[in-house]
Design a protein around this motif. Structure first.
Motif, PDB file in Angstrom:
ATOM      1  N   THR A 206      77.601  29.649  53.406  1.00 30.13           N
ATOM      2  CA  THR A 206      77.851  28.846  52.223  1.00 30.13           C
ATOM      3  C   THR A 206      77.595  29.709  51.001  1.00 30.13           C
ATOM      4  N   VAL A 207      78.553  29.777  50.087  1.00 25.25           N
ATOM      5  CA  VAL A 207      78.414  30.582  48.879  1.00 25.25           C
ATOM      6  C   VAL A 207      78.195  29.657  47.687  1.00 25.25           C
ATOM      7  N   LEU A 208      77.113  29.909  46.949  1.00 25.47           N
ATOM      8  CA  LEU A 208      76.780  29.124  45.767  1.00 25.47           C
ATOM      9  C   LEU A 208      76.881  30.006  44.533  1.00 25.47           C
ATOM     10  N   SER A 209      77.486  29.500  43.491  1.00 27.88           N
ATOM     11  CA  SER A 209      77.635  30.228  42.238  1.00 27.88           C
ATOM     12  C   SER A 209      76.432  29.955  41.338  1.00 27.88           C
ATOM     13  N   ALA A 210      75.743  31.030  40.906  1.00 28.06           N
ATOM     14  CA  ALA A 210      74.610  30.872  39.991  1.00 28.06           C
ATOM     15  C   ALA A 210      75.075  30.221  38.690  1.00 28.06           C
ATOM     16  N   GLU A 211      76.282  30.527  38.266  1.00 25.19           N
ATOM     17  CA  GLU A 211      76.844  29.948  37.045  1.00 25.19           C
ATOM     18  C   GLU A 211      76.902  28.419  37.161  1.00 25.19           C
ATOM     19  N   GLN A 212      77.390  27.921  38.288  1.00 25.35           N
ATOM     20  CA  GLN A 212      77.470  26.474  38.474  1.00 25.35           C
ATOM     21  C   GLN A 212      76.090  25.846  38.646  1.00 25.35           C
ATOM     22  N   LEU A 213      75.193  26.529  39.360  1.00 24.74           N
ATOM     23  CA  LEU A 213      73.834  25.999  39.517  1.00 24.74           C
ATOM     24  C   LEU A 213      73.143  25.899  38.157  1.00 24.74           C
ATOM     25  N   ASN A 214      73.305  26.921  37.317  1.00 28.36           N
ATOM     26  CA  ASN A 214      72.707  26.897  35.977  1.00 28.36           C
ATOM     27  C   ASN A 214      73.314  25.793  35.123  1.00 28.36           C
ATOM     28  N   ALA A 215      74.623  25.608  35.206  1.00 28.69           N
ATOM     29  CA  ALA A 215      75.300  24.575  34.426  1.00 28.69           C
ATOM     30  C   ALA A 215      74.830  23.175  34.818  1.00 28.69           C
TER      31      ALA A 215
ATOM     32  N   GLY B  15      75.935  45.455  43.486  1.00 30.95           N
ATOM     33  CA  GLY B  15      75.316  45.267  42.171  1.00 30.95           C
ATOM     34  C   GLY B  15      75.348  43.838  41.688  1.00 30.95           C
ATOM     35  N   ASP B  16      75.790  42.905  42.544  1.00 33.54           N
ATOM     36  CA  ASP B  16      75.798  41.482  42.198  1.00 33.54           C
ATOM     37  C   ASP B  16      74.344  41.044  42.043  1.00 33.54           C
ATOM     38  N   ALA B  17      73.963  40.648  40.816  1.00 32.24           N
ATOM     39  CA  ALA B  17      72.577  40.261  40.545  1.00 32.24           C
ATOM     40  C   ALA B  17      72.560  38.959  39.750  1.00 32.24           C
ATOM     41  N   PRO B  18      72.671  37.821  40.436  1.00 25.83           N
ATOM     42  CA  PRO B  18      72.703  36.542  39.728  1.00 25.83           C
ATOM     43  C   PRO B  18      71.367  36.231  39.054  1.00 25.83           C
ATOM     44  N   VAL B  19      71.442  35.424  38.015  1.00 24.28           N
ATOM     45  CA  VAL B  19      70.256  34.926  37.323  1.00 24.28           C
ATOM     46  C   VAL B  19      70.274  33.411  37.434  1.00 24.28           C
ATOM     47  N   LEU B  20      69.228  32.850  38.033  1.00 28.91           N
ATOM     48  CA  LEU B  20      69.090  31.393  38.149  1.00 28.91           C
ATOM     49  C   LEU B  20      68.033  30.927  37.157  1.00 28.91           C
ATOM     50  N   ASN B  21      68.372  29.919  36.365  1.00 33.59           N
ATOM     51  CA  ASN B  21      67.453  29.359  35.388  1.00 33.59           C
ATOM     52  C   ASN B  21      67.226  27.890  35.712  1.00 33.59           C
TER      53      ASN B  21
ATOM     54  N   THR C 164      75.492  33.911  44.352  1.00 33.42           N
ATOM     55  CA  THR C 164      76.182  35.019  43.714  1.00 33.42           C
ATOM     56  C   THR C 164      76.364  34.787  42.221  1.00 33.42           C
ATOM     57  N   ALA C 165      76.511  35.875  41.478  1.00 30.29           N
ATOM     58  CA  ALA C 165      76.818  35.791  40.052  1.00 30.29           C
ATOM     59  C   ALA C 165      78.306  35.578  39.823  1.00 30.29           C
TER      60      ALA C 165
ATOM     61  N   PRO D 171      81.890  33.808  39.718  1.00 26.11           N
ATOM     62  CA  PRO D 171      82.301  32.412  39.577  1.00 26.11           C
ATOM     63  C   PRO D 171      82.826  31.889  40.909  1.00 26.11           C
ATOM     64  N   SER D 172      82.641  30.605  41.138  1.00 23.88           N
ATOM     65  CA  SER D 172      83.105  30.037  42.408  1.00 23.88           C
ATOM     66  C   SER D 172      84.617  29.885  42.394  1.00 23.88           C
ATOM     67  N   ARG D 173      85.195  29.943  43.578  1.00 25.81           N
ATOM     68  CA  ARG D 173      86.631  29.745  43.746  1.00 25.81           C
ATOM     69  C   ARG D 173      86.841  28.413  44.444  1.00 25.81           C
ATOM     70  N   ALA D 174      87.717  27.620  43.899  1.00 20.38           N
ATOM     71  CA  ALA D 174      88.038  26.347  44.535  1.00 20.38           C
ATOM     72  C   ALA D 174      89.062  26.595  45.641  1.00 20.38           C
ATOM     73  N   LEU D 175      88.806  26.047  46.792  1.00 23.55           N
ATOM     74  CA  LEU D 175      89.724  26.176  47.915  1.00 23.55           C
ATOM     75  C   LEU D 175      90.696  25.003  47.907  1.00 23.55           C
ATOM     76  N   GLY D 176      91.933  25.272  48.267  1.00 27.01           N
ATOM     77  CA  GLY D 176      92.945  24.222  48.318  1.00 27.01           C
ATOM     78  C   GLY D 176      92.754  23.345  49.541  1.00 27.01           C
ATOM     79  N   VAL D 177      92.323  22.117  49.327  1.00 23.89           N
ATOM     80  CA  VAL D 177      92.080  21.180  50.424  1.00 23.89           C
ATOM     81  C   VAL D 177      92.892  19.919  50.181  1.00 23.89           C
ATOM     82  N   SER D 178      93.537  19.455  51.226  1.00 26.83           N
ATOM     83  CA  SER D 178      94.332  18.241  51.132  1.00 26.83           C
ATOM     84  C   SER D 178      94.117  17.418  52.395  1.00 26.83           C
ATOM     85  N   ALA D 179      93.998  16.113  52.230  1.00 23.30           N
ATOM     86  CA  ALA D 179      93.774  15.239  53.380  1.00 23.30           C
ATOM     87  C   ALA D 179      94.936  15.303  54.364  1.00 23.30           C
ATOM     88  N   GLY D 180      96.125  15.653  53.887  1.00 19.78           N
ATOM     89  CA  GLY D 180      97.289  15.694  54.751  1.00 19.78           C
ATOM     90  C   GLY D 180      97.543  17.052  55.399  1.00 19.78           C
TER      91      GLY D 180
END
Length: 168
Positions: A51-60, A81-87, A22-23, A25-34
């Motif tokens: 599994t959702v991957l952010s094109a922004e993070q893949l490009n970075a 209309g979500d149109a990610p660009v992967l470079n 997707t274009a 931005p990814s959202r961080a999920l709150g995860v805790s070992a406890g």
């Protein structure tokens, strides 16, 4: 980097069910070992089986290669209309392989002088209007500006589209 995995010893049940690029931005999920058992169940319900991957993070990440194996793959969304660009880096490669379902592409992939391979083994491959898979090389003329040489792939690459169903 590889998402999912494929091997003769692994069954389709062990593959990632779906991957969506997707274009957004990814959202961080709150995860805790406890976390309590119920909190983990709630988290799994929120994540789902895709599994959702952010094109922004893949490009970075500056990837030279991206391989995605899943039962079905979706890049972007023609409805929203979500149109990610992967470079990918020059000469890079991308393999998208859906084992059981469709591959739907809405967006652009650039791999200058590289290889882009999309395979829908168990369904259709849909390339939506406005989408592009670009593995073109570059043309450079250094006669006038010898000090401004950029790295790139001079030769064109390859694009391969295959499906057990239709390629549209």
């Amino acid at each position: 980097r590889e998402v999912g995995s494929e091997s003769a010893q692994r069954s389709a049940d062990n593959l990632v069910q779906g991957v969506r690029i997707t274009a957004e931005p990814s959202r961080a999920l709150g995860v805790s070992a406890g976390q309590s058992g119920q909190a983990w169940q709630d988290l799994l319900a929120q994540v789902g089986d895709t599994t959702v991957l952010s094109a922004e993070q893949l490009n970075a990440a500056g990837l030279g290669s991206l391989t995605v194996f899943a039962n079905q793959i979706q890049m972007g969304d023609s409805v929203t209309g979500d149109a990610p660009v992967l470079n990918l880096t020059a000469g890079g490669s991308m393999l998208l392989k859906a084992r059981e379902g469709d591959v739907a592409l809405q967006g652009k992939v650039n791999a200058q002088g590289g290889r882009i391979e999309v395979l829908a083994q168990g369904g259709d491959l849909v390339l939506h209007t406005g989408s592009a898979l670009n593995a073109a090389g570059s043309q450079r003329d250094d006669r006038y500006d010898r000090g401004n040489v950029t790295a790139g792939a001079a030769r064109g690459g390859e694009v391969s589209l295959k499906a057990s169903g239709s390629v549209v």
